[in-house]
Design a protein around this motif. Structure first.
Motif, PDB file in Angstrom:
ATOM      1  N   UNK A 196       0.836  -1.206   0.000  1.00  0.00           N
ATOM      2  CA  UNK A 196       0.000   0.000   0.000  1.00  0.00           C
ATOM      3  C   UNK A 196       0.870   1.255   0.000  1.00  0.00           C
ATOM      4  N   UNK A 197       1.981   1.223   0.760  1.00  0.00           N
ATOM      5  CA  UNK A 197       2.903   2.367   0.758  1.00  0.00           C
ATOM      6  C   UNK A 197       3.491   2.595  -0.632  1.00  0.00           C
ATOM      7  N   UNK A 198       3.806   1.506  -1.325  1.00  0.00           N
ATOM      8  CA  UNK A 198       4.317   1.629  -2.691  1.00  0.00           C
ATOM      9  C   UNK A 198       3.272   2.280  -3.581  1.00  0.00           C
ATOM     10  N   UNK A 199       2.009   1.865  -3.427  1.00  0.00           N
ATOM     11  CA  UNK A 199       0.945   2.419  -4.275  1.00  0.00           C
ATOM     12  C   UNK A 199       0.691   3.887  -3.970  1.00  0.00           C
ATOM     13  N   UNK A 200       0.965   4.316  -2.743  1.00  0.00           N
ATOM     14  CA  UNK A 200       0.803   5.727  -2.392  1.00  0.00           C
ATOM     15  C   UNK A 200       2.012   6.546  -2.849  1.00  0.00           C
ATOM     16  N   UNK A 201       3.214   6.031  -2.614  1.00  0.00           N
ATOM     17  CA  UNK A 201       4.433   6.832  -2.799  1.00  0.00           C
ATOM     18  C   UNK A 201       4.903   6.934  -4.245  1.00  0.00           C
ATOM     19  N   UNK A 202       4.910   5.824  -4.971  1.00  0.00           N
ATOM     20  CA  UNK A 202       5.504   5.837  -6.309  1.00  0.00           C
ATOM     21  C   UNK A 202       4.742   6.755  -7.275  1.00  0.00           C
ATOM     22  N   UNK A 203       3.409   6.618  -7.419  1.00  0.00           N
ATOM     23  CA  UNK A 203       2.704   7.536  -8.332  1.00  0.00           C
ATOM     24  C   UNK A 203       2.786   8.992  -7.872  1.00  0.00           C
ATOM     25  N   UNK A 204       2.777   9.215  -6.546  1.00  0.00           N
ATOM     26  CA  UNK A 204       2.862  10.587  -6.029  1.00  0.00           C
ATOM     27  C   UNK A 204       4.194  11.224  -6.389  1.00  0.00           C
ATOM     28  N   UNK A 205       5.270  10.454  -6.253  1.00  0.00           N
ATOM     29  CA  UNK A 205       6.592  10.972  -6.617  1.00  0.00           C
ATOM     30  C   UNK A 205       6.660  11.267  -8.111  1.00  0.00           C
ATOM     31  N   UNK A 206       6.086  10.384  -8.930  1.00  0.00           N
ATOM     32  CA  UNK A 206       6.083  10.614 -10.376  1.00  0.00           C
ATOM     33  C   UNK A 206       5.341  11.873 -10.766  1.00  0.00           C
ATOM     34  N   UNK A 207       4.166  12.093 -10.140  1.00  0.00           N
ATOM     35  CA  UNK A 207       3.384  13.298 -10.448  1.00  0.00           C
ATOM     36  C   UNK A 207       4.096  14.554  -9.966  1.00  0.00           C
ATOM     37  N   UNK A 208       4.808  14.441  -8.833  1.00  0.00           N
ATOM     38  CA  UNK A 208       5.478  15.593  -8.249  1.00  0.00           C
ATOM     39  C   UNK A 208       6.609  16.122  -9.118  1.00  0.00           C
ATOM     40  N   UNK A 209       7.102  15.298 -10.034  1.00  0.00           N
ATOM     41  CA  UNK A 209       8.164  15.763 -10.925  1.00  0.00           C
ATOM     42  C   UNK A 209       7.681  16.885 -11.838  1.00  0.00           C
ATOM     43  N   UNK A 210       6.355  16.994 -12.014  1.00  0.00           N
ATOM     44  CA  UNK A 210       5.826  17.974 -12.967  1.00  0.00           C
ATOM     45  C   UNK A 210       4.795  18.916 -12.355  1.00  0.00           C
ATOM     46  N   UNK A 211       4.391  18.677 -11.113  1.00  0.00           N
ATOM     47  CA  UNK A 211       3.428  19.542 -10.436  1.00  0.00           C
ATOM     48  C   UNK A 211       4.056  20.031  -9.143  1.00  0.00           C
ATOM     49  N   UNK A 212       3.914  21.312  -8.841  1.00  0.00           N
ATOM     50  CA  UNK A 212       4.495  21.877  -7.627  1.00  0.00           C
ATOM     51  C   UNK A 212       4.030  21.098  -6.398  1.00  0.00           C
ATOM     52  N   UNK A 213       4.952  20.905  -5.451  1.00  0.00           N
ATOM     53  CA  UNK A 213       4.699  20.012  -4.320  1.00  0.00           C
ATOM     54  C   UNK A 213       3.502  20.385  -3.460  1.00  0.00           C
ATOM     55  N   UNK A 214       3.436  21.649  -3.065  1.00  0.00           N
ATOM     56  CA  UNK A 214       2.390  22.054  -2.133  1.00  0.00           C
ATOM     57  C   UNK A 214       0.991  21.856  -2.709  1.00  0.00           C
ATOM     58  N   UNK A 215       0.694  22.352  -3.923  1.00  0.00           N
ATOM     59  CA  UNK A 215      -0.643  22.087  -4.465  1.00  0.00           C
ATOM     60  C   UNK A 215      -0.885  20.606  -4.737  1.00  0.00           C
ATOM     61  N   UNK A 216       0.160  19.846  -5.042  1.00  0.00           N
ATOM     62  CA  UNK A 216      -0.033  18.409  -5.288  1.00  0.00           C
ATOM     63  C   UNK A 216      -0.463  17.697  -4.013  1.00  0.00           C
TER      64      UNK A 216
END
Length: 564
Positions: free
Chosen positions: A66-86
């Motif tokens: 479950x941690x993998x499912x939360x962390x990996x996609x979030x990290x991928x999206x964060x590469x292109x979207x500012x952290x705070x609004x993400x």
């Protein structure tokens, strides 16, 4: 930060041009535009279906997956979207998933924040710090770095730290009760009807597989299919398109159901023009004792036609109601959860039909009709800015203004999405960095660092710069840490006879990768309250991550940014 900059100006350390230099910087405008895009994604439920499929259901003993499912996609999206609004967009979705599955949000929100921080270090647009330092690099005459210039460093750091979180996180993280959990059982119960949508991925899945069996705070009472009522709903019951699902639960969880991908309100057919009104909202309306609604049903009273609104749930203090919501005979004191336009409260607050009308201060109704537009906009941003076809400033501003002009979000929404505190912090941080440089303080500190770390060579200097940045960012903001350290790092490189680029790039990671306190980075502060964490909880998980960053970053940076 504003007070510090103003004091330096009054003392004559910097002039008026240097005081205001940050307000004309393009990184401030870029971050503001990215806030609008991230807010639009949350308001329209963009990628909600993808999020739901990634998180899925929850099974005992699956905390690491479950941690993998939360962390990996979030990290991928964060590469292109500012952290705070993400994090502002993702954290509520993770919390809703935890509620539905009976999980503690404290097990996932801190790893979410850390994963987003790590993902932001993979590209030059991932965080406001990256954009800020890139501007400083350009102003120093070192050239502007491309969007993927730091990817070779950021990806190994993200992979390593996420692997560490997955490995040790379940042991180090604690279950913390959120304020909402403490009053469970005291809330009013609302009855709501949802329908399995025509294009729903839930069709063909069992109740258990769809995650509807053990929802937290809301209970699936019955399923109606083709006129046949299934009262005792088992976990193996298969869902079909058009199934009417009746849920009973507290108000907050009932509102959450409106955002669940694959389900739509059974009253959706009555929304018509409401679905096109970007200012629609949820309102609680209590049926008055003298109301003509008493003794009649919503259908018979023509509620939608009479009030220009639609009832999506009903609470009755005497107990649960049976039958369809539209056929329930209303009583005085019934609380209606109404989807209405922005003028509903003003029109009916003093009306005899309702004893009380009050808008909800929770999430606004999701506007799925525009989700595809936002998804395309985000992909266009990544494609155009990532390939260099269009500058990041141009494409981000055009997309933000287009979303407002196309009424995907309102102008008021756009203003609400933008964090003015962050923008002002960025703008005033420039003045502090200039003061450190112009006053000669950077040269003095650089000389001390070079003398102390000289026996360890250039790698020792990199470690010193990284360590100083990590410490400062835990005490002040990450932008202030970058502003303070940049002129010092450049001075260190000059005195050591090295290229300043590896030292400047090291600041990006030192000022961003804050894992030790809840105040070192904005996203940590956001989840601090959401997860009801204690102050020391962050250091418990953050220490091994910080040690990994200190050990690996100085080895990776010179590979991509040589000392000479």
């Amino acid at each position: 930060m504003g007070g510090a900059a103003l004091s330096l100006y009054i003392a004559g350390v910097i002039d008026s041009k240097q005081l205001l230099a940050g307000f004309g910087n393009e990184s401030v405008a870029i971050v503001a535009a990215l806030y609008v895009l991230a807010g639009a994604a949350d308001a329209t439920g963009a990628f909600e279906g993808l999020t739901t499929r990634i998180l899925g259901g929850a099974k005992p003993g699956r905390s690491r997956s479950e941690l993998i499912r939360v962390c990996v996609p979030s990290a991928g999206a964060s590469a292109f979207i500012a952290n705070t609004p993400l994090v502002a967009m993702l954290a509520p979705r993770v919390i809703r998933w935890c509620r539905r599955t009976g999980r503690s949000p404290s097990r996932y929100l801190m790893p979410l924040s850390y994963a987003v921080i790590l993902g932001g270090s993979m590209t030059m647009i991932g965080t406001s710090v990256n954009l800020f330092v890139n501007d400083l690099i350009a102003k120093a005459g070192l050239g502007r770095l491309g969007i993927f210039a730091i990817t070779g460093i950021g990806v190994p750091l993200a992979v390593g730290c996420i692997a560490l979180m997955v490995l040790v996180g379940p042991r180090l993280l604690r279950d913390r009760a959120t304020p909402g959990d403490e009053v469970t059982g005291l809330e009013r119960e609302f009855t709501i009807e949802m329908t399995v949508a025509a294009n729903s991925t839930l069709a063909g899945s069992s109740i258990g597989e769809a995650g509807l069996r053990n929802l937290d705070g809301v209970f699936l009472v019955e399923v109606e299919r083709a006129g046949k009522l299934i009262a005792a709903v088992g976990p193996d019951e298969l869902l079909a398109v058009g199934d009417r699902l009746v849920f009973v639960g507290n108000l907050e969880r009932v509102v959450d159901l409106q955002r669940m991908s694959g389900l739509v309100s059974a009253e959706a057919r009555h929304f018509d023009d409401l679905a096109r009104n970007p200012k629609r909202q949820f309102v609680e309306a209590v049926v008055g004792a003298d109301s003509p609604l008493v003794g009649t049903s919503l259908k018979a009273a023509g509620f939608r036609r009479r009030y220009g609104a639609a009832v999506v749930a009903i609470h009755r203090s005497s107990g649960r109601m049976g039958g369809k919501l539209g056929d329930v005979r209303l009583r005085a004191g019934d609380v209606l959860l109404v989807l209405a336009g922005p003028d509903f409260g003003q029109r009916f607050r003093q009306h005899r039909d309702f004893a009380m009308v009050a808008p909800l201060n929770q999430d606004r109704p999701i506007r799925r009709e525009h989700s595809a537009v936002v998804e395309v906009a985000l992909l266009a941003l990544v494609l155009l800015a990532g390939t260099g076809l269009v500058g990041l400033l141009q494409v981000s501003l055009v997309i933000a203004f287009a979303l407002v002009l196309a009424k995907v979000v309102t102008f008021e929404d756009a203003r609400r999405f933008i964090s003015t505190n962050i923008l002002l912090l960025m703008a005033t941080s420039f003045a502090l960095g200039l003061a450190v440089d112009k006053s000669g303080l950077a040269s003095v500190i650089a000389r001390l660092v070079v003398n102390a770390a000289a026996p360890l060579g250039n790698y020792g200097l990199l470690v010193a710069v990284l360590l100083a940045s990590l410490i400062i960012t835990e005490v002040v903001s990450n932008l202030a840490a970058a502003a303070l350290m940049f002129p010092i790092a450049v001075a260190i490189a000059a005195q050591a006879g090295c290229s300043p680029l590896p030292f400047a790039v090291t600041i990006i990671f030192g000022a961003t990768l804050s894992f030790l306190t809840p105040i070192g980075y904005q996203t940590n502060t956001m989840v601090w309250t959401m997860g009801s964490y204690r102050y020391t909880d962050f250091a418990r998980l953050g220490i091994p991550l910080t040690v990994f960053v200190l050990a690996v970053t100085p080895l990776l940076v010179p590979v991509f940014f040589p000392f000479s």
